[in-house]
Design a protein around this motif. Structure first.
Motif, PDB file in Angstrom:
ATOM      1  N   HIS A  84      34.857  46.219  53.067  1.00 32.97           N
ATOM      2  CA  HIS A  84      34.904  45.546  51.771  1.00 32.97           C
ATOM      3  C   HIS A  84      34.722  46.534  50.618  1.00 32.97           C
ATOM      4  O   HIS A  84      35.280  46.348  49.540  1.00 32.97           O
ATOM      5  N   ALA A  87      38.042  48.438  50.440  1.00 36.72           N
ATOM      6  CA  ALA A  87      39.056  47.581  49.817  1.00 36.72           C
ATOM      7  C   ALA A  87      38.890  47.562  48.303  1.00 36.72           C
ATOM      8  O   ALA A  87      39.874  47.594  47.550  1.00 36.72           O
ATOM      9  N   ARG A  88      37.643  47.522  47.854  1.00 34.38           N
ATOM     10  CA  ARG A  88      37.381  47.522  46.408  1.00 34.38           C
ATOM     11  C   ARG A  88      37.823  48.839  45.793  1.00 34.38           C
ATOM     12  O   ARG A  88      38.449  48.845  44.721  1.00 34.38           O
ATOM     13  N   ASN A  91      41.452  48.970  45.473  1.00 33.77           N
ATOM     14  CA  ASN A  91      41.985  47.861  44.685  1.00 33.77           C
ATOM     15  C   ASN A  91      42.953  47.020  45.520  1.00 33.77           C
ATOM     16  O   ASN A  91      44.035  46.631  45.064  1.00 33.77           O
ATOM     17  N   PRO A  93      42.241  43.803  47.674  1.00 34.70           N
ATOM     18  CA  PRO A  93      41.370  42.762  48.221  1.00 34.70           C
ATOM     19  C   PRO A  93      41.852  42.292  49.591  1.00 34.70           C
ATOM     20  O   PRO A  93      43.067  42.195  49.838  1.00 34.70           O
ATOM     21  N   SER A  95      42.547  39.551  52.157  1.00 30.01           N
ATOM     22  CA  SER A  95      42.855  38.130  52.123  1.00 30.01           C
ATOM     23  C   SER A  95      42.800  37.525  53.521  1.00 30.01           C
ATOM     24  O   SER A  95      43.501  37.989  54.436  1.00 30.01           O
ATOM     25  N   LEU A 126      34.121  40.756  53.924  1.00 29.09           N
ATOM     26  CA  LEU A 126      35.454  41.086  53.423  1.00 29.09           C
ATOM     27  C   LEU A 126      35.409  41.273  51.910  1.00 29.09           C
ATOM     28  O   LEU A 126      36.216  41.996  51.343  1.00 29.09           O
ATOM     29  N   ASP A 127      34.477  40.593  51.293  1.00 24.95           N
ATOM     30  CA  ASP A 127      34.180  40.740  49.867  1.00 24.95           C
ATOM     31  C   ASP A 127      32.787  40.159  49.651  1.00 24.95           C
ATOM     32  O   ASP A 127      32.035  39.987  50.615  1.00 24.95           O
ATOM     33  N   GLU A 128      32.447  39.823  48.413  1.00 19.89           N
ATOM     34  CA  GLU A 128      31.096  39.337  48.140  1.00 19.89           C
ATOM     35  C   GLU A 128      30.864  37.913  48.626  1.00 19.89           C
ATOM     36  O   GLU A 128      29.729  37.442  48.666  1.00 19.89           O
ATOM     37  N   ARG A 129      31.932  37.200  49.018  1.00 24.30           N
ATOM     38  CA  ARG A 129      31.771  35.786  49.390  1.00 24.30           C
ATOM     39  C   ARG A 129      32.291  35.447  50.781  1.00 24.30           C
ATOM     40  O   ARG A 129      31.985  34.381  51.306  1.00 24.30           O
ATOM     41  N   HIS A 130      33.083  36.326  51.369  1.00 14.89           N
ATOM     42  CA  HIS A 130      33.732  35.991  52.635  1.00 14.89           C
ATOM     43  C   HIS A 130      33.425  37.024  53.723  1.00 14.89           C
ATOM     44  O   HIS A 130      33.229  38.209  53.425  1.00 14.89           O
TER      45      HIS A 130
END
Length: 226
Positions: A84, A87-88, A91, A93, A95, A126-130
């Protein structure tokens, strides 16, 4: 349509790729057409103008069908850091929908079984929520847990199993992989795990620094054939 198993681990560096390769080879030897899928990978190198991951390349090499690399690994990031974060920085994200589309394309092939290998442990962000586990949950995938036999593995295994079942997924089986040949009281720990884990044991892999393809011989696919 191909049946898909999601291979996760009690932590990073517990031998998920090693075990997934063994599962795939055992399945091929049993007459199954198999494909390996690595949805997200970091620590990739530029090969012929394309970022490629060594684990994903291993799964591709073990697959029954010759497909483009990107079909096996839709997200490939160069830095060997948490995906994650990679990915950040890139740039790009991650999915869950795109990961699902990649699996759907593999299911359209002639494969019988697909082994989708996770990254890190069950709660890989995968990100801040998933999490990657959200994708496995969305796809209703049966899970195979790789337990790396080392200090702390009992706690890690039981907590991971609890999380998988809390997410409503079936634990199709688990594999005990001896990643530390010097582990104190290995046999005692192994027996404790076998007594406490209420899921089929698919194999107990000894310390194999260079398996040479022999790891498949320690795999029992019978529980997956039901």
């Amino acid at each position: 349509m191909a049946k898909t198993f999601f291979v996760t681990g009690t932590d990073t560096e517990v031998g998920k790729t090693f075990v997934t390769r063994a599962l795939m080879r055992a399945a091929r030897e049993a007459g199954k057409k198999v494909l390996g899928y690595k949805p997200v990978a970091s620590g990739c190198e530029l090969v012929e103008g394309e970022l490629k991951n060594s684990d994903a390349l291993t799964l591709r090499a073990e697959s029954s069908l010759l497909l483009p690399y990107a079909m096996h690994n839709p997200y490939a990031f160069a830095p060997a850091i948490a995906p994650h974060i990679a990915a950040r920085e890139a740039n790009e994200p991650i999915s869950i929908a795109r990961i699902g589309e990649g699996l759907a394309r593999l299911k359209e092939t002639a494969a019988d079984w697909i082994f989708a290998e996770g990254a890190g442990g069950w709660r890989l962000p995968l990100d801040e929520r998933h999490f990657l586990s959200d994708w496995a949950k969305k796809e209703h995938l049966p899970v195979i847990l790789v337990v790396g036999a080392r200090l702390g593995c009992i706690n890690h295994a039981l907590l991971t199993l609890e999380a998988i079942r809390h997410d409503g997924l079936v634990v199709a089986g688990w594999v005990l992989n001896r990643v530390d040949p010097q582990m104190s009281h290995y046999k005692d720990n192994a027996e404790t795990l076998k007594a406490m884990i209420s899921a089929p044991l698919l194999g107990e892999l000894p310390w194999l620094p260079d398996d040479g393809g022999t790891a498949a011989g320690f795999i029992d696919l019978a529980p997956l054939l039901k």
